[in-house]
Design a protein around this motif. Structure first.
Motif, PDB file in Angstrom:
ATOM      1  N   TYR A  24       0.851  -1.183   0.000  1.00  0.00           N
ATOM      2  CA  TYR A  24       0.000   0.000   0.000  1.00  0.00           C
ATOM      3  C   TYR A  24       0.888   1.234   0.000  1.00  0.00           C
ATOM      4  CZ  TYR A  24      -3.731  -3.122   1.682  1.00  0.00           C
ATOM      5  OH  TYR A  24      -4.655  -4.139   1.817  1.00  0.00           O
ATOM      6  N   GLN A  80       0.797   5.339   1.280  1.00  0.00           N
ATOM      7  CA  GLN A  80       0.070   6.309   2.098  1.00  0.00           C
ATOM      8  C   GLN A  80       0.758   7.653   1.974  1.00  0.00           C
ATOM      9  OE1 GLN A  80      -0.142   5.521   6.374  1.00  0.00           O
ATOM     10  NE2 GLN A  80      -2.221   6.326   6.416  1.00  0.00           N
ATOM     11  N   LEU A  85      -5.042   4.644   2.856  1.00  0.00           N
ATOM     12  CA  LEU A  85      -4.211   3.544   2.364  1.00  0.00           C
ATOM     13  C   LEU A  85      -4.587   3.244   0.919  1.00  0.00           C
ATOM     14  CD1 LEU A  85      -4.569   1.326   5.527  1.00  0.00           C
ATOM     15  CD2 LEU A  85      -2.520   2.547   4.828  1.00  0.00           C
ATOM     16  N   PHE A  89      -4.143   0.992  -2.221  1.00  0.00           N
ATOM     17  CA  PHE A  89      -3.696  -0.349  -2.606  1.00  0.00           C
ATOM     18  C   PHE A  89      -2.809  -0.277  -3.839  1.00  0.00           C
ATOM     19  CE2 PHE A  89      -3.907  -4.803  -3.458  1.00  0.00           C
ATOM     20  CZ  PHE A  89      -4.060  -4.935  -4.837  1.00  0.00           C
ATOM     21  N   TYR A  96      -1.131  -7.080  -4.867  1.00  0.00           N
ATOM     22  CA  TYR A  96      -1.384  -8.223  -3.986  1.00  0.00           C
ATOM     23  C   TYR A  96      -0.671  -9.446  -4.546  1.00  0.00           C
ATOM     24  CZ  TYR A  96      -4.256 -12.390  -2.789  1.00  0.00           C
ATOM     25  OH  TYR A  96      -4.703 -13.628  -2.422  1.00  0.00           O
ATOM     26  N   PRO A 120      -1.894 -11.815  -8.527  1.00  0.00           N
ATOM     27  CA  PRO A 120      -3.171 -11.819  -9.241  1.00  0.00           C
ATOM     28  C   PRO A 120      -3.801 -10.438  -9.370  1.00  0.00           C
ATOM     29  CG  PRO A 120      -3.411 -12.814  -7.076  1.00  0.00           C
ATOM     30  CD  PRO A 120      -1.973 -12.543  -7.259  1.00  0.00           C
ATOM     31  N   ASP A 121      -3.340  -9.490  -8.586  1.00  0.00           N
ATOM     32  CA  ASP A 121      -3.934  -8.153  -8.646  1.00  0.00           C
ATOM     33  C   ASP A 121      -2.838  -7.099  -8.593  1.00  0.00           C
ATOM     34  OD1 ASP A 121      -5.436  -5.855  -8.553  1.00  0.00           O
ATOM     35  OD2 ASP A 121      -6.740  -6.524  -6.917  1.00  0.00           O
ATOM     36  N   SER A 142      -3.610  -4.082  -9.954  1.00  0.00           N
ATOM     37  CA  SER A 142      -4.424  -2.971 -10.464  1.00  0.00           C
ATOM     38  C   SER A 142      -4.093  -1.626  -9.838  1.00  0.00           C
ATOM     39  CB  SER A 142      -5.915  -3.279 -10.263  1.00  0.00           C
ATOM     40  OG  SER A 142      -6.202  -3.415  -8.886  1.00  0.00           O
ATOM     41  N   LEU A 153       3.684   0.923   2.728  1.00  0.00           N
ATOM     42  CA  LEU A 153       3.376  -0.081   3.744  1.00  0.00           C
ATOM     43  C   LEU A 153       3.192  -1.446   3.097  1.00  0.00           C
ATOM     44  CD1 LEU A 153       0.796   2.047   5.699  1.00  0.00           C
ATOM     45  CD2 LEU A 153       2.850   1.116   6.723  1.00  0.00           C
ATOM     46  N   GLY A 186      -7.162 -14.196   0.224  1.00  0.00           N
ATOM     47  CA  GLY A 186      -8.332 -14.584  -0.547  1.00  0.00           C
ATOM     48  C   GLY A 186      -9.452 -15.185   0.271  1.00  0.00           C
ATOM     49  N   GLN A 207     -13.673   2.815  -3.118  1.00  0.00           N
ATOM     50  CA  GLN A 207     -13.251   3.139  -1.764  1.00  0.00           C
ATOM     51  C   GLN A 207     -14.440   3.436  -0.860  1.00  0.00           C
ATOM     52  OE1 GLN A 207     -10.868   6.773  -1.422  1.00  0.00           O
ATOM     53  NE2 GLN A 207      -9.454   5.657  -0.112  1.00  0.00           N
ATOM     54  N   PHE A 238      -9.212   3.473  10.316  1.00  0.00           N
ATOM     55  CA  PHE A 238      -9.530   3.086   8.938  1.00  0.00           C
ATOM     56  C   PHE A 238     -10.511   1.920   8.951  1.00  0.00           C
ATOM     57  CE2 PHE A 238      -6.561   5.590   6.584  1.00  0.00           C
ATOM     58  CZ  PHE A 238      -5.445   5.728   7.394  1.00  0.00           C
ATOM     59  N   GLY A 275     -11.808  -9.293  -8.733  1.00  0.00           N
ATOM     60  CA  GLY A 275     -10.658  -9.827  -9.447  1.00  0.00           C
ATOM     61  C   GLY A 275     -10.291 -11.236  -9.051  1.00  0.00           C
ATOM     62  N   GLY A 276     -11.268 -12.002  -8.583  1.00  0.00           N
ATOM     63  CA  GLY A 276     -10.997 -13.400  -8.267  1.00  0.00           C
ATOM     64  C   GLY A 276     -10.560 -13.669  -6.836  1.00  0.00           C
ATOM     65  N   TYR A 277     -10.600 -12.643  -5.997  1.00  0.00           N
ATOM     66  CA  TYR A 277     -10.243 -12.915  -4.605  1.00  0.00           C
ATOM     67  C   TYR A 277     -10.976 -11.930  -3.691  1.00  0.00           C
ATOM     68  CZ  TYR A 277      -7.026  -8.871  -4.452  1.00  0.00           C
ATOM     69  OH  TYR A 277      -6.489  -7.606  -4.470  1.00  0.00           O
ATOM     70  N   GLN A 278     -10.901 -12.206  -2.402  1.00  0.00           N
ATOM     71  CA  GLN A 278     -11.525 -11.333  -1.413  1.00  0.00           C
ATOM     72  C   GLN A 278     -10.607 -10.147  -1.168  1.00  0.00           C
ATOM     73  OE1 GLN A 278     -14.726 -13.238  -1.537  1.00  0.00           O
ATOM     74  NE2 GLN A 278     -14.628 -11.802   0.160  1.00  0.00           N
ATOM     75  N   LYS A 279     -11.010  -8.999  -1.678  1.00  0.00           N
ATOM     76  CA  LYS A 279     -10.147  -7.824  -1.601  1.00  0.00           C
ATOM     77  C   LYS A 279     -10.657  -6.859  -0.550  1.00  0.00           C
ATOM     78  CE  LYS A 279      -8.125  -4.285  -4.582  1.00  0.00           C
ATOM     79  NZ  LYS A 279      -7.975  -3.853  -5.980  1.00  0.00           N
ATOM     80  N   PHE A 315      -9.553   0.036   1.679  1.00  0.00           N
ATOM     81  CA  PHE A 315      -9.561   0.886   2.858  1.00  0.00           C
ATOM     82  C   PHE A 315     -10.129   2.264   2.558  1.00  0.00           C
ATOM     83  CE2 PHE A 315      -7.509  -1.669   6.012  1.00  0.00           C
ATOM     84  CZ  PHE A 315      -6.737  -2.574   5.295  1.00  0.00           C
ATOM     85  N   GLY A 316     -10.828   2.818   3.549  1.00  0.00           N
ATOM     86  CA  GLY A 316     -11.338   4.176   3.459  1.00  0.00           C
ATOM     87  C   GLY A 316     -10.241   5.194   3.694  1.00  0.00           C
TER      88      GLY A 316
END
Lengths: 116, 112
Positions: free
Chosen positions: A35, A37, A43, A45, A48, A55-56, A58, A91, A99, B2, B87, B95-99, B102-103
């Motif tokens: 991440y 900041q 934060l 992203f 990952y 896989p991510d 983005s 971070l 996942g 977000q 936060f 995208g295929g996973y649990q993402k 964060f705010g």
């Protein structure tokens, strides 16, 4: 290790230079996150990893940013031709499986990058 | 996308209560809450899974309303040690996973 560690803790560089930031996740954690900041901000992203694959990707802001993870453990975030807007705290976090619903992410102390 | 946190900042006197809200426009599997003190890494507080769960942790508790895609963090009888940025992280399938996304954070300052 006992927790997520990152190095260096602080890095000052000149605009245009490349930098490498390192993250050592908690031993056995398969998921790793980067991440960014910016001062006083949330934060953001970046990327990952699940094991050695990403896989991510983005969140990487430009092709100057890249990351790799080797041996399912240490990860390196590389910023090429740094710009002043890259100045931020970077971070790293890890989680045990990645996942899965409801996994806690454990954060490292961060690397404070200042680009002059 | 977000999640939105409110308020953005709050100042409390010791002993006062506060509520921090987190809302998302997407369906959620869970909500995570973290606290970050100045110059330190974010530290996990709690996770709430969908089902209208409410959790507590000392004098800090939280609720999660999955229908409204909202979570609230409740701080009662605040202490100086509660100061920091809070936060929420909303978890959804992407995208295929649990993402977890964060705010932008809520800055909380507790003064004597």
């Amino acid at each position: 290790g006992a927790g997520v560690s990152q190095s260096p803790s602080n890095k000052v560089t000149e605009k245009g230079k490349d930098v490498e930031l390192r993250c050592d996740p908690i031993s056995g954690h398969t998921a790793l996150y980067w991440y960014r900041q910016s001062l006083g901000q949330g934060l953001e992203f970046l990327i990952y990893f699940q094991g050695n694959s990403a896989p991510d990707k983005s969140g990487l802001p430009s092709d100057r940013f890249s990351a790799e993870r080797t041996g399912g453990s240490v990860s390196t975030l590389t910023i090429q031709r740094t710009q002043q807007e890259d100045s931020a705290v970077y971070l790293c976090a890890s989680s045990s499986l990645g996942g899965a619903v409801g996994e806690t992410q454990y954060f490292g102390p961060g690397t404070r990058l200042l680009v002059l | 996308q977000q999640p939105v946190q409110s308020p953005q900042a709050v100042i409390l006197r010791e002993g006062e209560d506060a509520v921090i809200n987190c809302s998302s426009s997407k369906a959620l599997y869970s909500v995570h809450w973290y606290r970050q003190k100045h110059g330190e890494a974010p530290v996990f507080l709690m996770i709430l899974l969908k089902g209208g769960e409410q959790k507590g942790h000392d004098k800090i508790s939280a609720s999660f309303n999955e229908k409204k895609q909202q979570s609230s963090l409740y701080l009662t009888a605040s202490q100086l040690s509660y100061s920091g940025t809070y936060f929420c992280g909303t978890e959804g399938y992407s995208g295929g996973y649990q993402k977890v996304t964060f705010g932008t954070g809520t800055k909380l300052q507790v003064i004597p």
